[in-house]
Design an enzyme around this catalytic site. Structure first.
Site, mmCIF file in Angstrom:
data_model
loop_
_atom_site.group_PDB
_atom_site.id
_atom_site.type_symbol
_atom_site.label_atom_id
_atom_site.label_comp_id
_atom_site.label_asym_id
_atom_site.label_seq_id
_atom_site.Cartn_x
_atom_site.Cartn_y
_atom_site.Cartn_z
ATOM 1 N N SER A 49 3.949 3.419 -2.518
ATOM 2 C CA SER A 49 3.691 2.383 -1.370
ATOM 3 C C SER A 49 4.560 2.958 -0.001
ATOM 4 C CB SER A 49 4.099 1.001 -1.933
ATOM 5 O OG SER A 49 3.156 0.609 -2.740
ATOM 6 N N LYS B 212 9.241 -4.430 6.158
ATOM 7 C CA LYS B 212 8.218 -4.909 5.053
ATOM 8 C C LYS B 212 8.748 -6.070 4.543
ATOM 9 C CE LYS B 212 5.683 -3.473 0.769
ATOM 10 N NZ LYS B 212 5.936 -2.325 -0.093
ATOM 11 N N SER C 14 1.296 -0.085 -0.291
ATOM 12 C CA SER C 14 1.285 -1.254 -0.017
ATOM 13 C C SER C 14 2.257 -1.962 1.308
ATOM 14 C CB SER C 14 2.030 -2.224 -1.174
ATOM 15 O OG SER C 14 3.489 -1.839 -1.328
#
Lengths: 493, 483, 95
Positions: free
Chosen positions: B176, B77, B152
């Protein structure tokens, strides 16, 4: 210049001191002054994304040491908080500081003003990180750009807030001087105001004499020398008194002292600039300071100059002047007491004063007494001075020779016995040997003998001088005197 | 070799059937072919990946691999800082930012021999539950390209689901990792707060953020977690506890374990397919010898509100540093305040601005006690309830999300988006650990996640239960229908 | 309820230049969210200590040891504007 008599001046000082750690408050970058711009930074002290602070234990302990010296209560639970405002010298646009749970509270500092002593309360003492350094291309008013150096960003700062106990600009300056002396003595701050190691802001208000409520306070920033503290406060007191006299009232605001121009001017007056939005720093965990940790710091706390001076007078019977001189630095007081601790088998009750005389007249002739380092690393360590005094006490050398030996010890770093032995400076105290010298001096000076017989006692002094000369000053003067006395008495009879 | 779990790749490397270089090339080729449609990646580091793969290959040949992750192609990420590789946090304001440092997690993955393929997309600064709110482009769900992958950490979840990475890492602040794992049909784990270092992880809400893995199966999740977990002296909130061998604990089964079933996690308005799948999964666990008890977590219904005070407050503070002074975007203006205000206006998206405003308001003078202070007290209640429940049960089982992946643009209203995280947020507020493991599909063919929550530092037991369930079912064999 | 002036104040505090429409939209959305958040007022937290951390660690500190800094050029490499060894920012007009 003082305030009009119908107002009472109320001043509180906030002093920021850079702590003498090797590394920064929250990262391992060095704290040394004067490096090339932005050469002493890392992602942490430049506030780059995702990096985290870790507390420097030494900074906590130096602040604890200071807090205990001021008699503060060290809080068993304290934590860091974020203080938010935007300024380009502050990399994260928040400063890691302390808010609701500071490290220490409720202490005091004694100051001397006009020969009298006053106690000034200390409200709180907390830790925070310093910001970077901003320089303007030109003056702040005309600059098209400003430049930032983050080397100083993250250096540990200790903020100490006094109670509003100061009653005049002179007292404020005296407080700052006393405060600085304590910090330097404790070894927590170098006290260098030119380099910004010690910075001061003041809160000033006036109130009608006799009133107990506080007037509207104004914060004055940029008071970065003793002289500026006093000048700025004098200006501000006068400004406020004039405003009050004119019925204008005082606006709560922050003003900047312009040292070059000799006035204070308003800055950051809009209220929202002060909404700091404090909240507990989530990247750090709380500190729990138990009594064991406090005791440990307390035990290592040196005696403060004021207390030491009083003790020197009481314990050693020294005159106040001697005690003042001997406590001007921590190292000098330590030096003095170290000499006293050395063995002195034949010394009398007047030894503390004798040692004091030697330190004041001889040591301070060759070394500056307020220079901690110079005294602590003196070429004549306390043990050597004590050794020299023993040689006087046991009659090995005379006090006069001892002064020469002292200089030789300073130059060579050798101890007194070594120098005295090698250079044959030992007093001649052998009665037979000395008696022979006295005899030969008397034989060589028949005129002096005749004078003496005729009642001119001054002739004895001349003979005494001849004997001392013949022995190169090493003869024990008491013995010479007695031998001359005996031998001259025999001649007279 | 695509869709092979990391532990089977390691076996193949050991036998010499596959090489890390060939596998890295295959993954990079698949990214080239597929990612135009899925858009999981923001940055691909082809040359670095191939260089790392060649190094790994040398180690396997020499018989000196660094462990089960050596040669594993993974996706990160884009909040995990990578030295020399731009790290954007999904925001235009960091479009050009190249960190001169690695996050501790990245450092440890490199040390374990992992091959980093690239940096994946996310909702800007991890604020969101759909990866639609990236500053660059939305990511799509590999199971249905008209739907979101969750967020996310949607980029990492989609990359693993689509076979564009063998494993990945994300961050979980309010769900997330677990929510996109559920939406994309992969395993996603949020470790205990403090278990994995946050150093070098672009911060959203510092008291809630935690890094964790995405994996094709539970065994891989155990290996990926094991490689990054453990104390880090650069993170003061990192827990100094030894790291167990998670993989070695997996096969212990669930017989004798007590599972808590919280009533509050089955709410009106949740997708019936989700409820059915989760209840069926609990039956499977019972069949494996676990006991199930009802537990009560009544403050759950206030957790969302507490979270949406704490998160924006901390985020507004963490994001103050993006001001155009030191790094990232600068929009010029002739004075400082103008430059900062215009830079932040241009660099941040609508959701980020909203949360910064909300957080700033909640911390401002006069409102602290009513909002932040109150929320932190509610947080205490949530923690206490979990502690009381875990005094009676070993694990808590629940749905990961109330529904399956929704369509892009479907949730315009911020509040309805926030409701997505209602089952995952309490885990972050209390700091406990949790995993989402695939437990079936909706009628429309979209993945559903079973959430297993455990006591602080009890990752081994959480993974063990997830593994027992996974081995008893066949969901992990299902792949999205992508060419 | 927060009004337009509050929104402007908060935007200034956090350095966000918002357009007229953004300010208005922000006001509406913040009010809608705050209405939801106000449900917190109903929770009885009398005597409940706030939790700032999910971990119970205390006294995490480092020794006072100097570690190497990052090279000056790498710490300046991301600067949007610089003047030699310094970060450069537009002139500061005091508020």
């Amino acid at each position: 210049m003082s305030a009009p008599a119908h107002y009472e001046v109320v001043i509180g000082l906030e002093v920021h001191a850079q702590l003498l750690t090797r590394s920064k408050m929250f990262c391992g970058c060095p704290t040394t002054f004067g490096a090339a711009p932005n050469s002493q930074t890392c992602p942490v002290c430049q506030g780059m994304p995702g990096v985290l602070p870790v507390v420097n234990k030494k900074a906590i302990e130096l602040a604890m040491r200071t807090a205990l010296a001021f008699g503060c209560r060290v809080n068993p639970a304290c934590r860091f908080a974020r203080k938010h405002y935007y300024y380009p010298d502050m990399p994260k646009n928040y400063q890691i500081s302390q808010y609701e749970e500071p490290l220490a509270e409720e202490g005091r500092l004694e100051i001397d003003i006009d020969g009298a002593s006053r106690t000034i309360g200390i409200q709180r003492l907390h830790l925070e990180e310093d910001v970077g350094k901003l320089v303007h291309e030109g003056t702040l008013e005309t600059a098209q750009a400003s430049l930032v150096d983050f080397n100083r960003s993250g250096v540990p700062l200790m903020e100490t807030v006094s109670k509003p106990d100061l009653r005049s600009p002179e007292e404020a300056a005296a407080y700052l001087k006393a405060f600085r002396a304590v910090l330097v003595f404790l070894g927590v701050c170098d006290g260098n105001m030119e380099e910004g190691s010690l910075r001061c802001d003041a809160n000033v208000s006036l109130r009608p004499r006799g009133s107990t409520t506080l007037g509207t306070k104004v914060e004055i920033k940029n008071l970065n020398s003793f002289r500026n503290v006093q000048r700025a406060l004098e200006f501000e007191v006068k400004r406020q008194a004039q405003a009050l006299d004119a019925g204008e009232g005082i606006r709560q605001e922050t003003r900047l002292w312009e040292a070059d121009r000799g006035y204070t001017r308003s800055m950051r007056s809009k209220e929202y600039a002060h909404d700091y939005r404090y909240f507990p720093e989530p990247d750090l965990v709380p500190l729990r300071i138990d009594s064991r940790w406090v005791d440990e710091i307390q035990a290592a706390l040196p005696e403060l100059p004021r207390a030491r001076r009083q003790r020197f007078v009481a314990q050693y019977g020294l005159p106040g002047y001697d005690a003042d001189v001997l406590t001007q630095s921590r190292a000098l007081g330590d030096y003095y007491e170290a000499v006293l601790r050395e063995p002195a088998p034949s010394a009398g009750a007047d030894r503390p004063k004798i040692v004091s005389n030697w330190v004041m007249s001889e040591l301070l002739r060759v070394l500056p007494g307020d220079d901690e380092r110079a005294i602590a690393t003196s070429p004549i360590p306390p043990r050597h001075l004590a050794g020299l005094l023993r040689l006087i006490d046991d009659g090995t050398i005379s006090g006069k020779i001892a002064k020469d030996v002292f200089q030789k010890m300073f130059d060579s770093r050798e101890d007194a016995a070594t120098i005295v032995g090698r250079e044959g400076l030992t007093q001649v105290a052998d009665e037979t040997a000395l008696g022979a010298i006295v005899d030969s001096v008397m034989a060589a000076n028949p005129k002096a003998i005749d004078d003496f017989k005729r009642g001119k006692t001054v002739a004895k002094k001349s003979l005494f001088g001849q004997v001392m000369k013949a022995t190169g000053g090493k003869a024990n003067p008491t013995l010479v005197d007695r031998l001359l006395e005996d031998k001259l008495a025999k001649i007279q009879r | 070799m695509i869709h092979q779990p990391i532990h089977t790749l390691a076996d193949a490397y050991r036998r010499g059937d596959l090489t890390p270089t060939a596998v890295a090339e295959a993954y990079l080729a698949r990214i080239d072919a597929l990612d135009r449609r899925v858009r999981a990646y923001l940055t691909i580091v082809r040359e670095q990946a191939l260089a790392a793969a060649r190094e790994s290959e040398r180690r396997w040949r020499a018989g000196t691999p660094r462990g089960p992750l050596d040669g594993a192609p993974i996706a990160l990420k884009d909040v995990l800082c990578t030295r020399g590789v731009r790290t954007t946090a999904g925001s235009k304001i960091l479009d050009t930012f190249v960190p001169p440092y690695d996050a501790t997690v990245v450092e440890r993955l490199r040390a374990a021999g992992a091959v980093i393929l690239g940096k994946t997309n996310l909702d800007e600064f991890a604020m969101g539950s759909s990866t639609e709110h990236s500053g660059f482009h939305p990511t799509r769900n590999p199971w249905d390209l008209t739907r979101v992958p969750g967020g996310s950490s949607g980029g990492s979840a989609a990359a693993v689901a689509a076979g564009m990475a063998a494993g990945g890492f994300g961050t979980d602040t309010g769900g997330s990792i677990r929510q996109p794992a559920a939406f994309c049909g992969v395993v996603g784990m949020k470790p205990t707060y403090g278990r994995v270092s946050r150093y070098g992880v672009v911060a959203l809400a510092s008291s809630l953020d935690q890094v964790g893995p995405f994996a094709q199966d539970v065994t891989d999740a155990a290996h990926l977690l094991g490689a990054v977990a453990g104390h880090d002296r650069r993170d003061a909130t990192s827990i100094p506890a030894p790291v167990p061998d998670y993989a070695a604990e997996l096969a212990k089964g669930v017989a004798g374990l007590t599972l808590g079933l919280p009533d509050e996690y089955f709410i009106d308005g949740m997708d019936p397919d989700v409820e059915r799948a989760v209840r069926a999964a609990i039956e499977v666990l019972k069949g494996l010898g676990a006991r199930v008890e009802s537990v009560s977590l009544p403050t759950t219904r206030h957790a969302l509100a507490a979270y949406y005070v704490i998160l924006p407050a901390e985020a507004s503070s963490n994001l103050a540093r993006y001001d155009g002074v030191k790094f990232g975007l600068r929009v010029s203006a002739h004075d400082l305040v103008g430059m900062e205000s215009r830079t932040r206006a241009a660099g941040f998206g609508a959701e980020v601005k909203r949360r910064i405003m909300l957080g700033t308001y909640a911390l401002s003078a006069g409102y602290y006690d009513a909002y932040y202070g109150k929320a932190q007290s509610v947080r205490t209640l949530v923690r206490r309830e979990f502690a009381a429940a875990f005094a009676r049960v070993d694990l808590i089982v629940a749905p990961t999300t109330p529904n399956v992946a929704f369509k892009l643009g479907e949730k315009e209203d911020p509040l309805s988006m926030y409701l997505n995280d209602v089952f995952t947020i309490p885990g972050n507020l209390s700091g406990i650990t949790g995993v989402s493991v695939p437990c079936g599909f909706s009628v429309s063919g979209l993945p559903i996640g079973l959430q297993i929550l455990g006591r602080p530092l009890d990752e081994a037991r959480v993974l063990r239960a997830a593994y027992a369930y996974e081995q008893a079912t066949s969901w992990r064999g299902r792949r999205p229908d992508l060419p | 309820m927060i009004d337009r002036k509050d929104v402007e104040h908060v935007a200034r505090l956090t350095r966000l230049a918002l357009t007229e429409e953004e300010l208005e939209r922000m006001r509406e959305q913040l009010n809608s969210i705050l209405t939801h958040l106000d449900t917190l007022r109903g929770v009885d937290t009398e005597g409940v200590e706030p939790t700032a951390h999910a971990v119970d660690l205390v006294n995490v500190m480092r020794e006072d040891e100097v570690e190497p800094c990052l090279p000056q050029d790498s710490m300046l490499a991301n600067a949007p504007d610089r003047s030699g060894e310094l970060f450069r920012v537009p002139r500061i007009i005091e508020e």
